[in-house]
Design an enzyme around this catalytic site. Sequence first.
Site, mmCIF file in Angstrom:
data_model
loop_
_atom_site.group_PDB
_atom_site.id
_atom_site.type_symbol
_atom_site.label_atom_id
_atom_site.label_comp_id
_atom_site.label_asym_id
_atom_site.label_seq_id
_atom_site.Cartn_x
_atom_site.Cartn_y
_atom_site.Cartn_z
ATOM 1 N N ARG A 38 0.829 -1.212 0.000
ATOM 2 C CA ARG A 38 0.000 0.000 0.000
ATOM 3 C C ARG A 38 0.862 1.261 0.000
ATOM 4 N NH1 ARG A 38 -5.280 -1.651 3.746
ATOM 5 N NH2 ARG A 38 -6.452 -2.530 1.980
ATOM 6 N N LYS A 199 -16.488 -18.940 3.073
ATOM 7 C CA LYS A 199 -17.931 -18.952 3.312
ATOM 8 C C LYS A 199 -18.770 -18.326 2.218
ATOM 9 C CE LYS A 199 -18.051 -19.218 8.288
ATOM 10 N NZ LYS A 199 -18.332 -18.472 9.525
ATOM 11 N N GLY A 356 -7.843 -9.302 0.277
ATOM 12 C CA GLY A 356 -6.669 -9.572 1.106
ATOM 13 C C GLY A 356 -6.038 -10.931 0.897
ATOM 14 N N GLY A 379 -12.402 -4.984 1.349
ATOM 15 C CA GLY A 379 -13.834 -4.685 1.328
ATOM 16 C C GLY A 379 -14.258 -3.881 0.104
HETATM 17 C C1 3PG Z 1 -8.806 -1.859 4.491
HETATM 18 O O1 3PG Z 1 -7.818 -2.171 5.141
HETATM 19 O O2 3PG Z 1 -9.540 -2.689 3.947
HETATM 20 C C2 3PG Z 1 -9.103 -0.404 4.302
HETATM 21 O O3 3PG Z 1 -8.038 0.372 4.733
HETATM 22 C C3 3PG Z 1 -10.365 -0.035 5.022
HETATM 23 O O4 3PG Z 1 -10.238 -0.290 6.386
HETATM 24 P P1 3PG Z 1 -11.540 -0.567 7.265
HETATM 25 O O5 3PG Z 1 -12.080 -1.902 6.799
HETATM 26 O O6 3PG Z 1 -11.110 -0.557 8.687
HETATM 27 O O7 3PG Z 1 -12.533 0.529 6.953
HETATM 28 MG MG MG Z 2 -11.082 -4.120 5.793
#
Ligand code: 3PG
Ligand code: MG
Length: 398
Positions: A38, A199, A356, A379
């Site tokens: 990142r 899942k 991730g 997300g």
């Molecule tokens: C992540 O790590 O997915 C982003 O930085 C967003 O973080 P968060 O899910 O805590 O909002």
């Molecule tokens: Mg996250």
Amino acid sequence: MAGFRTLDDIGNAKGKRVLVRVDLNVPVSDGKISDFTRIERIMPTLTELSDKGAKVILLAHFGRPKDGPDPVFSLDPVANAVSAMIGRPVAFAADCVGKEAADAVSAMKDGDILLLENTRFHKGEEKNDPAFAKALAANGDIYVNDAFSAAHRAHASTEGLAHLLPAYAGRTMEAELQALEKGLGNPARPVVAIVGGAKVSSKLDLLMNLVKKVDALVIGGGMANTFLAARGESVGKSLCEHDLAPTARQIMIEAASAGCAIILPSDGVVAREFKAGAANETVAIDAVPVDAMILDVGPKTVETVNQWIDRAATLVWNGPLGAFEIEPFDAATVAAAKHAAERTREGKLISVAGGGDTVSALNHAGAADDFTYVSTAGGAFLEWMEGKDLPGVDVLKA
Ligand code: 3PG
Ligand code: MG
């Protein structure tokens, strides 16, 4: 890029205070940053703005602090990592608003870079409180968002600020949006999606959206077991959400009516314990022993997946095919990832991956560099694959 203002549209940035929202939510273990991706990703925007003589003021969150300032969630150590990577000093201010921030900003010279402390130390951030957004805006003339991976949050620093200052997409945001457009927005067909992970319940919206958009959907990982069980197979002790059988059947019906092929495993690698190196055997999917669990898809399935990759012009990938974190159950994920990487290298495939686990699986396979685009978003990538509008992206639309 059509529809978005980018750094090209800023004009003369010299001497301007540019608030740049970045994602510095980097993984840390034993007090050390364990993955710098990142930080690498924000280099183009930072370098360009600094070279143009802008005062580059970084806004970021770190972790999920509950109750105001907490040293565990301080961005202070991250400032050093950014500085080391860019090879220029990066100053740090212990608050992102108020006197501390204002003093640090007024001490900046043209081209300087400053990181402000975790925006989530203030309640107004996650509430997208207009007063807090205004306090952030007080330190800038221009707003740049380079944090696609936080764009699914409608927070003050990702959404609110864009209403208060002239707003632009940073270079990484721009690249990400272009790659995603190629992946699902307006893709070359056929489009094949690979979705894996544990899942079904966490990826229902995703699967429902994909069957309407892609030509073939490969389902692997633990979630495939739920589909197999819904089809009447016995999956032994495998991870399986039996209560979701009707939902899985519904997804298969939707897929059939949309003309999307669903590819489920035809064989599996089974073991009696979830452990690296566990004794294992490969069995046909209708012959899973009652006391065993499926930890990876088998070689026949990999062959089928690779054939679909060969047919695809575009591949979107989220989630591993097996328990890739424990060997040898990484085999199928690694094989398919390598194959997709090779097709991409040969110029025959556009491959877009994100999430991730997916990024670590592709790195583990040594395939990430060859993919057309690998998103660092978790997300936000999922919500994009679900067809949802991301507030941090919407607000940048010209
Ligand atoms: C992540 O790590 O997915 C982003 O930085 C967003 O973080 P968060 O899910 O805590 O909002
Ligand atoms: Mg996250």
